[in-house]
Design a protein around this motif. Structure first.
Motif, PDB file in Angstrom:
ATOM      1  N   VAL A  25       0.849  -1.193   0.000  1.00 44.74           N
ATOM      2  CA  VAL A  25       0.000   0.000   0.000  1.00 44.74           C
ATOM      3  C   VAL A  25       0.887   1.245   0.000  1.00 44.74           C
ATOM      4  O   VAL A  25       1.934   1.282   0.659  1.00 44.74           O
ATOM      5  CB  VAL A  25      -0.959   0.002   1.215  1.00 44.74           C
ATOM      6  N   ASN A  26       0.474   2.240  -0.747  1.00 44.86           N
ATOM      7  CA  ASN A  26       1.236   3.485  -0.861  1.00 44.86           C
ATOM      8  C   ASN A  26       0.707   4.495   0.141  1.00 44.86           C
ATOM      9  O   ASN A  26      -0.422   4.976   0.016  1.00 44.86           O
ATOM     10  CB  ASN A  26       1.130   4.041  -2.284  1.00 44.86           C
ATOM     11  N   LEU A  27       1.532   4.794   1.165  1.00 42.20           N
ATOM     12  CA  LEU A  27       1.178   5.771   2.192  1.00 42.20           C
ATOM     13  C   LEU A  27       2.119   6.972   2.132  1.00 42.20           C
ATOM     14  O   LEU A  27       2.443   7.566   3.164  1.00 42.20           O
ATOM     15  CB  LEU A  27       1.215   5.114   3.570  1.00 42.20           C
ATOM     16  N   LEU A  28       2.539   7.318   0.933  1.00 40.95           N
ATOM     17  CA  LEU A  28       3.417   8.472   0.730  1.00 40.95           C
ATOM     18  C   LEU A  28       2.657   9.538  -0.052  1.00 40.95           C
ATOM     19  O   LEU A  28       2.584   9.487  -1.284  1.00 40.95           O
ATOM     20  CB  LEU A  28       4.680   8.060  -0.031  1.00 40.95           C
ATOM     21  N   PRO A  29       2.079  10.527   0.641  1.00 42.73           N
ATOM     22  CA  PRO A  29       1.340  11.574  -0.067  1.00 42.73           C
ATOM     23  C   PRO A  29       2.274  12.427  -0.908  1.00 42.73           C
ATOM     24  O   PRO A  29       3.462  12.560  -0.616  1.00 42.73           O
ATOM     25  CB  PRO A  29       0.699  12.382   1.064  1.00 42.73           C
ATOM     26  N   VAL A  30       1.730  13.008  -1.936  1.00 46.35           N
ATOM     27  CA  VAL A  30       2.540  13.747  -2.894  1.00 46.35           C
ATOM     28  C   VAL A  30       3.277  14.907  -2.230  1.00 46.35           C
ATOM     29  O   VAL A  30       4.399  15.256  -2.636  1.00 46.35           O
ATOM     30  CB  VAL A  30       1.667  14.246  -4.068  1.00 46.35           C
ATOM     31  N   GLN A  31       2.705  15.495  -1.188  1.00 40.55           N
ATOM     32  CA  GLN A  31       3.359  16.640  -0.551  1.00 40.55           C
ATOM     33  C   GLN A  31       4.603  16.237   0.233  1.00 40.55           C
ATOM     34  O   GLN A  31       5.384  17.098   0.638  1.00 40.55           O
ATOM     35  CB  GLN A  31       2.377  17.393   0.360  1.00 40.55           C
ATOM     36  N   ARG A  32       4.791  14.945   0.478  1.00 40.57           N
ATOM     37  CA  ARG A  32       5.994  14.483   1.164  1.00 40.57           C
ATOM     38  C   ARG A  32       7.054  13.965   0.201  1.00 40.57           C
ATOM     39  O   ARG A  32       8.088  13.460   0.616  1.00 40.57           O
ATOM     40  CB  ARG A  32       5.649  13.407   2.191  1.00 40.57           C
ATOM     41  N   LYS A  33       6.792  14.062  -1.081  1.00 45.63           N
ATOM     42  CA  LYS A  33       7.773  13.652  -2.085  1.00 45.63           C
ATOM     43  C   LYS A  33       8.685  14.824  -2.428  1.00 45.63           C
ATOM     44  O   LYS A  33       8.218  15.947  -2.609  1.00 45.63           O
ATOM     45  CB  LYS A  33       7.072  13.179  -3.361  1.00 45.63           C
ATOM     46  N   ARG A  34       9.975  14.535  -2.516  1.00 42.79           N
ATOM     47  CA  ARG A  34      10.925  15.567  -2.940  1.00 42.79           C
ATOM     48  C   ARG A  34      11.189  15.502  -4.436  1.00 42.79           C
ATOM     49  O   ARG A  34      11.891  16.347  -4.985  1.00 42.79           O
ATOM     50  CB  ARG A  34      12.231  15.417  -2.167  1.00 42.79           C
ATOM     51  N   SER A  35      10.663  14.466  -5.081  1.00 42.78           N
ATOM     52  CA  SER A  35      10.781  14.323  -6.528  1.00 42.78           C
ATOM     53  C   SER A  35       9.595  13.504  -7.001  1.00 42.78           C
ATOM     54  O   SER A  35       8.826  12.963  -6.198  1.00 42.78           O
ATOM     55  CB  SER A  35      12.097  13.630  -6.905  1.00 42.78           C
ATOM     56  N   LEU A  36       9.436  13.385  -8.306  1.00 46.93           N
ATOM     57  CA  LEU A  36       8.317  12.626  -8.846  1.00 46.93           C
ATOM     58  C   LEU A  36       8.439  11.146  -8.534  1.00 46.93           C
ATOM     59  O   LEU A  36       7.428  10.454  -8.375  1.00 46.93           O
ATOM     60  CB  LEU A  36       8.226  12.842 -10.365  1.00 46.93           C
ATOM     61  N   ASP A  37       9.655  10.645  -8.464  1.00 46.74           N
ATOM     62  CA  ASP A  37       9.888   9.218  -8.249  1.00 46.74           C
ATOM     63  C   ASP A  37      11.017   9.048  -7.232  1.00 46.74           C
ATOM     64  O   ASP A  37      12.144   8.700  -7.587  1.00 46.74           O
ATOM     65  CB  ASP A  37      10.249   8.549  -9.574  1.00 46.74           C
ATOM     66  N   PRO A  38      10.751   9.292  -5.941  1.00 42.69           N
ATOM     67  CA  PRO A  38      11.822   9.308  -4.941  1.00 42.69           C
ATOM     68  C   PRO A  38      12.359   7.912  -4.637  1.00 42.69           C
ATOM     69  O   PRO A  38      11.703   6.899  -4.866  1.00 42.69           O
ATOM     70  CB  PRO A  38      11.137   9.908  -3.709  1.00 42.69           C
ATOM     71  N   GLY A  39      13.568   7.899  -4.077  1.00 42.45           N
ATOM     72  CA  GLY A  39      14.171   6.641  -3.664  1.00 42.45           C
ATOM     73  C   GLY A  39      14.826   5.895  -4.801  1.00 42.45           C
ATOM     74  O   GLY A  39      15.070   6.428  -5.880  1.00 42.45           O
ATOM     75  N   ASP A  40      15.127   4.628  -4.557  1.00 40.71           N
ATOM     76  CA  ASP A  40      15.827   3.806  -5.542  1.00 40.71           C
ATOM     77  C   ASP A  40      14.983   3.601  -6.785  1.00 40.71           C
ATOM     78  O   ASP A  40      13.769   3.373  -6.717  1.00 40.71           O
ATOM     79  CB  ASP A  40      16.173   2.441  -4.942  1.00 40.71           C
ATOM     80  N   SER A  41      15.644   3.647  -7.921  1.00 41.57           N
ATOM     81  CA  SER A  41      14.970   3.420  -9.192  1.00 41.57           C
ATOM     82  C   SER A  41      14.728   1.926  -9.410  1.00 41.57           C
ATOM     83  O   SER A  41      15.264   1.076  -8.697  1.00 41.57           O
ATOM     84  CB  SER A  41      15.820   3.956 -10.340  1.00 41.57           C
ATOM     85  N   LYS A  42      13.958   1.599 -10.420  1.00 46.12           N
ATOM     86  CA  LYS A  42      13.700   0.198 -10.754  1.00 46.12           C
ATOM     87  C   LYS A  42      15.003  -0.510 -11.115  1.00 46.12           C
ATOM     88  O   LYS A  42      15.207  -1.678 -10.727  1.00 46.12           O
ATOM     89  CB  LYS A  42      12.710   0.121 -11.916  1.00 46.12           C
ATOM     90  N   ALA A  43      15.898   0.180 -11.812  1.00 51.35           N
ATOM     91  CA  ALA A  43      17.188  -0.422 -12.182  1.00 51.35           C
ATOM     92  C   ALA A  43      18.038  -0.701 -10.949  1.00 51.35           C
ATOM     93  O   ALA A  43      18.706  -1.747 -10.861  1.00 51.35           O
ATOM     94  CB  ALA A  43      17.932   0.505 -13.143  1.00 51.35           C
ATOM     95  N   MET A  44      18.040   0.212  -9.973  1.00 50.02           N
ATOM     96  CA  MET A  44      18.801   0.004  -8.744  1.00 50.02           C
ATOM     97  C   MET A  44      18.277  -1.197  -7.967  1.00 50.02           C
ATOM     98  O   MET A  44      19.051  -2.004  -7.442  1.00 50.02           O
ATOM     99  CB  MET A  44      18.755   1.256  -7.874  1.00 50.02           C
ATOM    100  N   VAL A  45      16.965  -1.312  -7.887  1.00 50.61           N
ATOM    101  CA  VAL A  45      16.364  -2.425  -7.155  1.00 50.61           C
ATOM    102  C   VAL A  45      16.698  -3.755  -7.819  1.00 50.61           C
ATOM    103  O   VAL A  45      17.078  -4.726  -7.152  1.00 50.61           O
ATOM    104  CB  VAL A  45      14.840  -2.238  -7.054  1.00 50.61           C
ATOM    105  N   SER A  46      16.591  -3.826  -9.131  1.00 45.02           N
ATOM    106  CA  SER A  46      16.891  -5.064  -9.849  1.00 45.02           C
ATOM    107  C   SER A  46      18.358  -5.446  -9.699  1.00 45.02           C
ATOM    108  O   SER A  46      18.686  -6.622  -9.496  1.00 45.02           O
ATOM    109  CB  SER A  46      16.546  -4.901 -11.334  1.00 45.02           C
ATOM    110  N   ALA A  47      19.258  -4.457  -9.768  1.00 43.31           N
ATOM    111  CA  ALA A  47      20.681  -4.731  -9.597  1.00 43.31           C
ATOM    112  C   ALA A  47      20.964  -5.254  -8.195  1.00 43.31           C
ATOM    113  O   ALA A  47      21.754  -6.188  -8.011  1.00 43.31           O
ATOM    114  CB  ALA A  47      21.493  -3.467  -9.881  1.00 43.31           C
ATOM    115  N   ARG A  48      20.324  -4.668  -7.199  1.00 42.06           N
ATOM    116  CA  ARG A  48      20.540  -5.101  -5.822  1.00 42.06           C
ATOM    117  C   ARG A  48      20.045  -6.530  -5.617  1.00 42.06           C
ATOM    118  O   ARG A  48      20.693  -7.332  -4.923  1.00 42.06           O
ATOM    119  CB  ARG A  48      19.835  -4.141  -4.865  1.00 42.06           C
TER     120      ARG A  48
END
Length: 304
Positions: free
Chosen positions: A54-77
């Protein structure tokens, strides 16, 4: 360093149950399950995704459109974790958490900055072996990381959210684990039960040193005791000595080296010529060095 071999994840059968003491990220009221959604008294509704998170991160708490690790970073990890080199770190963290349980038969845990869930799943497997009931939530600001975690296990509450404003009730967890993440000590203190603990796993001075020597002409010094001072300022005390963990990771292909670069911030911070040298390599042995610490709320200790 010896060659690492793939390490299996814990069994597919349930090894933990989802934490349900969730709060609305918009007004901090308690969330109640309503079918395939979580709802608060003011009518805010958060749908549960098909994969179970479930997504509990409201837009006003985002510092960018897609915060945190990218899909590529997650797959590499995920691919790097499958090589097994990080297993000793995860096992040590699990051992330290389970030692805190003492004679208790159940433990409520939050993995703050859970990524794709590797450390929490390892903890769940270890708790299951000791017949300890684990109620758990994994939270990360990256929607790609939480999606990957939910795809691998539906046993925990997987939440997209931020450590800066945890969508959890006060005093609802026994332990907060934070592995290579960003601790927010005031929030950790708020969600911990009296006598609760934070188990912190951070990069040590020698972590990925061979790679960093290739990437940078000058290495930055270790952060030292800055993290400890921040914890103490929030009312925590350090329990025991810092535990230094060391493991080896042997990369035997250019693809694996690129995965290591992709899963770390070094891909964006490294000097151009250093990055070019690393990306041209076909083999690299690196040391994993982590520092493991346990913190307890000071006021809880004083009342004991």
């Amino acid at each position: 360093m010896t060659m690492t071999t793939p390490t299996p994840e814990p069994t597919d059968r349930p090894t933990m149950t989802p934490l349900t003491t969730l709060t609305c990220p918009l007004d901090a009221q308690r969330l109640m399950r309503d079918g395939q959604s979580w709802c608060c008294a003011d009518g805010h509704r958060f749908d549960i995704a098909r994969q179970g998170h479930v997504n509990l991160l409201p837009v006003q708490r985002k510092r960018s459109l897609d915060p945190g690790d990218s899909k590529a970073m997650v797959s590499a990890r995920q691919r790097l974790f499958a090589l097994g080199g990080y297993q000793p770190l995860a096992s040590a963290l699990a051992r330290r958490v389970l030692a805190l349980a003492g004679q208790a038969s159940a433990l409520a845990v939050l993995d703050a900055g859970c990524g794709e869930g590797f450390y929490l799943r390892q903890l769940a497997g270890a708790a299951d072996e000791q017949q300890l009931s684990l109620t758990a939530a994994g939270l990360d600001i990256s929607k790609h990381a939480v999606l990957a975690a939910a795809k691998q296990s539906r046993d925990a509450a997987w939440l997209v959210g931020t450590n800066a404003a945890l969508p959890l009730e006060d005093a609802c967890v026994d332990v907060v684990i934070c592995a290579f993440g960003f601790p927010v000590w005031q929030e950790f203190a708020r969600v911990l039960k009296p006598g609760g603990h934070v188990v912190l796993l951070e990069a040590g001075a020698e972590h990925l040193l061979a790679l960093r020597r290739i990437l940078y002409r000058e290495l930055k010094p270790a952060r030292g005791e800055a993290g400890v001072m921040a914890a103490e300022a929030a009312g925590f005390v350090v329990e025991g000595e810092v535990e230094h963990l060391h493991a080896g990771l042997s990369l035997t292909s250019n693809e694996q080296i690129r995965d290591l670069l992709t899963m770390t911030p070094h891909l964006y911070r490294a000097e151009r010529d250093g990055l070019a040298r690393a990306e041209a390599m076909t083999a690299l042995a690196v040391e994993l060095h982590a520092e493991l610490r346990v913190f307890t709320r000071e006021e809880a200790q004083g009342a004991a």
